[in-house]
Design a protein around this motif. Structure first.
Motif, PDB file in Angstrom:
ATOM      1  N   GLU A  87       0.901  -1.234   0.002  1.00 15.37           N
ATOM      2  CA  GLU A  87      -0.008   0.005   0.067  1.00 15.37           C
ATOM      3  C   GLU A  87       1.013   1.109  -0.008  1.00 15.37           C
ATOM      4  OE1 GLU A  87      -3.487   2.169  -0.047  1.00 15.37           O
ATOM      5  OE2 GLU A  87      -3.150   0.234  -0.408  1.00 15.37           O
ATOM      6  N   THR A 134       2.349   1.515  -3.428  1.00 16.50           N
ATOM      7  CA  THR A 134       1.204   2.191  -4.328  1.00 16.50           C
ATOM      8  C   THR A 134       0.894   3.741  -4.368  1.00 16.50           C
ATOM      9  OG1 THR A 134       0.252   0.126  -4.347  1.00 16.50           O
ATOM     10  CG2 THR A 134      -1.317   1.892  -5.158  1.00 16.50           C
ATOM     11  N   THR A 175       1.361   6.704  -7.009  1.00 13.98           N
ATOM     12  CA  THR A 175       0.351   7.508  -6.951  1.00 13.98           C
ATOM     13  C   THR A 175       0.601   8.885  -6.689  1.00 13.98           C
ATOM     14  OG1 THR A 175      -1.388   5.923  -6.429  1.00 13.98           O
ATOM     15  CG2 THR A 175      -2.173   8.089  -6.502  1.00 13.98           C
TER      16      THR A 175
END
Length: 171
Positions: free
Chosen positions: A67, A70, A74
């Motif tokens: 996470e 990610t 992003t």
């Protein structure tokens, strides 16, 4: 001669009592060994539970790391997009700067929020792991204390019985 036979009879009775006491002690040893086996099985189950908890913790940490990666990707994409917008808006630099500042603030806030969320999850998982390990250790200590207390009581009782039988034999 009768006294001799009487002494032999007394001696045989005392020997039978001692033999009976020996059998009782051996039976208790067998029970103690069985109890130790049950305790060992219980400890093995607890160790398995701890291992499963560790595996679950590792999976959770891997998820948190994924996470985080990610989120980093992003955010990197968002920064790239904002940079391109900045170049496209060079005609109106004041407007471009203002949008860039707002976007950067929003990204920083998003990053801070995600970081706090991940840190809170990590701490919860770590605390759960510590709590489980503490609970397993407490259960193990309690089992050991119970076994010690049972063995001590039994040995004390049997010791008194054996002493009484020996005094009876001596008498």
């Amino acid at each position: 001669w009768e006294k001799y036979e009487e002494m032999l009879d007394d001696r045989n009775v005392a020997l039978e009592k001692l033999e009976h006491e020996r059998k009782v002690v051996l039976e208790q040893r067998v029970r103690t060994m069985q109890c130790n086996d049950r305790s060992a099985n219980e400890n093995a189950k607890l160790r398995h539970q701890v291992e499963e908890s560790r595996k679950e913790l590792a999976r959770s940490l891997a998820w948190i790391e994924a996470e985080r990666k990610t989120t980093a990707l992003t955010l990197k994409d968002a920064v790239t997009e904002l940079t391109l917008k900045n170049y496209a808006l060079t005609k109106d630099s004041t407007l471009a700067k203002s949008e860039l500042m707002e976007a950067q603030k929003a990204l920083k806030a998003e990053l801070a929020w995600r970081g706090e969320t991940i840190a809170a999850e990590k701490e919860k998982l770590a605390q759960a792991g510590r709590d489980m390990l503490r609970q397993v250790e407490t259960q193990r200590k309690q089992q050991v204390d119970n076994l010690k207390e049972q063995s001590s009581f039994f040995l004390k009782k049997k010791g008194e019985q054996v002493e009484a039988a020996l005094l009876e034999v001596e008498a």
